[in-house]
Design an enzyme around this catalytic site. Structure first.
Site, PDB file in Angstrom:
ATOM      1  N   CYS A  71       0.847  -1.185   0.000  1.00  0.00           N
ATOM      2  CA  CYS A  71       0.000   0.000   0.000  1.00  0.00           C
ATOM      3  C   CYS A  71       0.888   1.242   0.000  1.00  0.00           C
ATOM      4  CB  CYS A  71      -0.976  -0.001   1.166  1.00  0.00           C
ATOM      5  SG  CYS A  71      -0.401   0.801   2.659  1.00  0.00           S
ATOM      6  N   GLU A  72       0.475   2.201  -0.809  1.00  0.00           N
ATOM      7  CA  GLU A  72       1.322   3.380  -0.971  1.00  0.00           C
ATOM      8  C   GLU A  72       1.225   4.335   0.216  1.00  0.00           C
ATOM      9  OE1 GLU A  72      -0.003   5.024  -4.678  1.00  0.00           O
ATOM     10  OE2 GLU A  72      -1.453   6.347  -3.716  1.00  0.00           O
ATOM     11  N   HIS A  73       0.298   4.102   1.117  1.00  0.00           N
ATOM     12  CA  HIS A  73       0.177   4.995   2.274  1.00  0.00           C
ATOM     13  C   HIS A  73       1.073   4.588   3.433  1.00  0.00           C
ATOM     14  CE1 HIS A  73      -4.014   5.636   0.452  1.00  0.00           C
ATOM     15  NE2 HIS A  73      -3.218   6.610   0.076  1.00  0.00           N
ATOM     16  N   HIS A  74       1.304   3.274   3.584  1.00  0.00           N
ATOM     17  CA  HIS A  74       2.066   2.802   4.740  1.00  0.00           C
ATOM     18  C   HIS A  74       3.249   1.908   4.365  1.00  0.00           C
ATOM     19  CE1 HIS A  74      -2.147   3.505   6.093  1.00  0.00           C
ATOM     20  NE2 HIS A  74      -1.526   4.113   7.089  1.00  0.00           N
ATOM     21  N   GLN A 112      -5.565  -0.278  -3.737  1.00  0.00           N
ATOM     22  CA  GLN A 112      -6.261  -1.404  -4.374  1.00  0.00           C
ATOM     23  C   GLN A 112      -7.206  -0.950  -5.488  1.00  0.00           C
ATOM     24  OE1 GLN A 112      -7.892  -4.321  -1.607  1.00  0.00           O
ATOM     25  NE2 GLN A 112      -9.434  -4.928  -3.109  1.00  0.00           N
ATOM     26  N   HIS A 140      -5.440  -6.107   4.084  1.00  0.00           N
ATOM     27  CA  HIS A 140      -4.434  -5.053   4.169  1.00  0.00           C
ATOM     28  C   HIS A 140      -3.744  -5.073   5.531  1.00  0.00           C
ATOM     29  CE1 HIS A 140      -5.530  -2.601   0.512  1.00  0.00           C
ATOM     30  NE2 HIS A 140      -6.452  -3.546   0.537  1.00  0.00           N
ATOM     31  N   CYS A 142      -1.963  -2.881   6.778  1.00  0.00           N
ATOM     32  CA  CYS A 142      -2.068  -1.598   7.488  1.00  0.00           C
ATOM     33  C   CYS A 142      -3.354  -1.502   8.291  1.00  0.00           C
ATOM     34  CB  CYS A 142      -1.917  -0.416   6.526  1.00  0.00           C
ATOM     35  SG  CYS A 142      -3.146  -0.353   5.222  1.00  0.00           S
TER      36      CYS A 142
END
Ligand SMILES: [Zn+2]
Length: 179
Positions: A71-74, A112, A140, A142
């Site tokens: 995931c590009e956030h975490h 996603q 996920h 995260c």
């Protein structure tokens, strides 16, 4: 990248020189390169002319394609399955290529929803299909290991193009085949 991982290990209060961690920055950097290798791949190399003429106009489905992404956030993994279907319009794509297209986009920093759309649009572009449907179900890390710590929630996303969008019967057939 090795240097940066050594700094991260320091920043969390560890000693990057202790024996167990000595080679960790190098290994972590190598793993990260692997997990993001989709940036080094090109669609042309992957498809490699594996597009074949066909009279088939029935749905082609590849289901339960294993999916590993970040995931590009975490920068934490999300893991699940992708189901990809299309209705050929004179051309079919080599079966293993469908899975490789999924991999190319999954091995990048992703969300996603975007991953689902990228796979669908690429299958559409490459095959000129009458319609494409992609569904991804994933867990996920995260969400599971931090934050809300919801261990059993599965995120489902879908992208429907062409006849998968316009025709209820096609969508229903797709959904019943992946159940
Ligand atoms: Zn995340």
């Amino acid at each position: 990248m090795n240097e940066h991982y050594a700094r991260i290990i320091e920043a969390i209060g560890e000693d990057p020189q202790r024996p167990g961690l000595k080679d960790t920055p190098k290994r972590a950097a190598k793993a990260m390169q692997y997990l993001t290798q989709g940036y080094q791949q090109s669609l042309d190399d992957i498809v490699n002319e594996a597009i074949f003429p066909s009279d088939c106009s029935e749905m082609v489905l590849v289901k339960d394609i294993e999916l590993y992404s970040l995931c590009e956030h975490h920068l934490l993994p999300f893991i699940g399955k992708a189901h990809v279907a299309y209705i050929p319009n004179g051309k079919v794509l080599g079966l293993s290529k469908v899975a490789r297209i999924v991999d190319m986009f999954a091995r990048r920093l992703q969300i996603q929803e975007q991953l689902t759309v990228e796979i669908a649009e690429t299958i559409q572009d490459v095959t000129g299909a009458a319609g494409v449907g992609v569904i991804i179900e994933a867990k996920h890390m995260c969400m599971m290991m931090r934050g809300v710590e919801k261990q059993n929630s599965v995120m489902k996303t879908s992208a429907m193009l062409g006849s998968f969008r316009s025709q209820q019967a096609t969508r229903t057939e797709f959904l019943s085949l992946i159940r």
